[in-house]
Design an enzyme around this catalytic site. Structure first.
Site, PDB file in Angstrom:
ATOM      1  N   SER A 167       0.848  -1.197   0.000  1.00 33.07           N
ATOM      2  CA  SER A 167       0.000   0.000   0.000  1.00 33.07           C
ATOM      3  C   SER A 167       0.891   1.259   0.000  1.00 33.07           C
ATOM      4  CB  SER A 167      -0.972  -0.060   1.181  1.00 33.07           C
ATOM      5  OG  SER A 167      -1.969   0.895   1.036  1.00 33.07           O
ATOM      6  N   ASP A 242      -9.342  -5.675  -4.118  1.00 32.12           N
ATOM      7  CA  ASP A 242      -8.924  -4.542  -3.289  1.00 32.12           C
ATOM      8  C   ASP A 242     -10.020  -3.481  -3.309  1.00 32.12           C
ATOM      9  OD1 ASP A 242      -7.703  -2.264  -2.142  1.00 32.12           O
ATOM     10  OD2 ASP A 242      -5.728  -2.869  -2.862  1.00 32.12           O
ATOM     11  N   HIS A 272      -7.845  -5.500   0.147  1.00 28.71           N
ATOM     12  CA  HIS A 272      -6.689  -4.658   0.445  1.00 28.71           C
ATOM     13  C   HIS A 272      -5.842  -5.235   1.582  1.00 28.71           C
ATOM     14  CE1 HIS A 272      -4.303  -1.089   0.046  1.00 28.71           C
ATOM     15  NE2 HIS A 272      -4.369  -0.879   1.341  1.00 28.71           N
TER      16      HIS A 272
END
Ligand SMILES: *[C@@H]1O[C@H](CO)[C@@H](O)[C@H](O)[C@H]1NC(C)=O
Ligand SMILES: *[C@@H]1O[C@H](CO)[C@@H](O)[C@H](O)[C@H]1NC(C)=O
Ligand SMILES: *[C@@H]1O[C@H](CO)[C@@H](O)[C@H](O)[C@H]1NC(C)=O
Length: 297
Positions: A167, A242, A272
């Protein structure tokens, strides 16, 4: 006619003051939105950092590393628990924007056992046991400090380095590798569920803010920086479910990537947070390390 004007004026004024309020919030609160280090509750305290011992790891160092601008960063150096294909490699890990390094110890444990590598889990300023307040410039100082720690510490100075980012950690990893690729000791980059830029995240992550994206003062312009990386092989792992970073961001990054060796892997059921826990995730890392990183030394 005067009556019409007063009717017209009212909503215009109201909506412009709401816009001013919203943009003020975006401007001043965006650090909390982009770096929610308080979540889950207590994460940005020393006591809120789970220790490797809680995951059955005893061979590690709980470090405090000083940055050149006088912050102190928490970090775990977790020694390779066994030999493996990546003995003599240290993986430098950068996590997503919530929680702290302690929450990701199981990832380091799995990498260590699987690959036989060391892991340096570096905590960003403002997070976990680190001092300071996070921002883009500061996190890049932190990242360089972590890399330099590996380069200069007795135990790791002869190690090759692989940088791993999830991320927003992917954005950190991209900038770090772009700056350091010429030294030859960074031999791989692993990116999971990262975004093209903060600005392009706004429409999906903060929909009410989409018309005022220009106020964003944190850029993380990965799509502009990634193409500078030509010398280091890159693995892209994209969770297709995600819900936070639209998977298109990873596709766009892969498309602009100029690395000589770039590998695309998808995790069909990966959301995610849990892409890392899905089947094949560590197999993809193992294959990348074996085929693209170590096989080409
Ligand atoms: C790791 O380094 C040691 C000491 O330099 C060396 O003996 C060993 O062969 C290396 N292992 C691998 C897998 O490269
Ligand atoms: C994805 O989830 C579905 C439903 O739970 C399951 O049947 C399938 O095997 C999973 N696919 C992978 C690649 O894990
Ligand atoms: C993902 O992690 C964040 C932060 O820890 C948490 O708030 C959220 O509930 C998680 N989402 C899922 C789907 O697990």
């Amino acid at each position: 006619m005067a009556g019409y004007w007063s009717y017209l004026r009212l909503p215009v004024m109201a909506s412009s003051s709401i816009a001013a309020l919203a943009s003020g919030l975006l401007y001043f609160k965006q650090n909390d939105l982009i770096y929610p280090r308080y979540l889950p509750a207590g994460s940005n305290t020393e006591e809120g950092v789970p220790l490797p011992t809680q995951f059955g790891i005893s061979d590690y160092e709980d470090l405090r590393i000083a940055t050149p601008d006088k912050e102190t960063l928490g970090a775990f150096f977790i020694r390779a628990p066994n030999r493996g294909i990546a003995s003599n490699v240290t993986i430098l890990m950068f996590h997503g924007n919530a929680g702290n390094i302690g929450h990701r110890v199981p990832i380091a444990k799995y990498l260590g056992e699987n690959l036989g590598c060391n892991c340096l889990m570096l905590e960003y300023r403002g997070y976990g046991a680190s001092t300071g307040t996070p921002d883009e410039k500061g996190l890049m100082i932190d990242a360089q400090t972590g890399l330099d720690w590996i380069r200069t510490s007795k135990e790791t100075k002869d190690n090759k380095i692989v940088v791993y980012g999830q991320s927003i950690g992917g954005a950190v990893a991209i900038q770090l590798v772009a700056k350091n690729q010429d030294a030859g000791d960074v031999i791989g980059l692993i990116l999971e569920n990262t975004f093209t830029s903060i600005r392009k995240m706004i429409p999906s992550a903060f929909p009410p803010a989409k018309y005022i994206a220009w106020l964003c003062h944190q850029y993380w312009p990965s799509e502009d920086i990634l193409p500078q990386i030509t010398k280091v092989p890159i693995l892209f792992i994209s969770g297709l479910k995600d819900e936070i970073v639209p998977p298109q961001h990873m596709k766009d990054l892969f498309a602009v990537c100029q690395a000589k060796r770039k590998i695309w892997r998808t995790i069909p059921n990966g959301s995610h947070n849990d892409t890392v826990a899905e089947q094949d995730y560590f197999k993809y890392i193992y294959d990348f390390m074996e085929d693209e990183v170590l096989g080409n030394q």
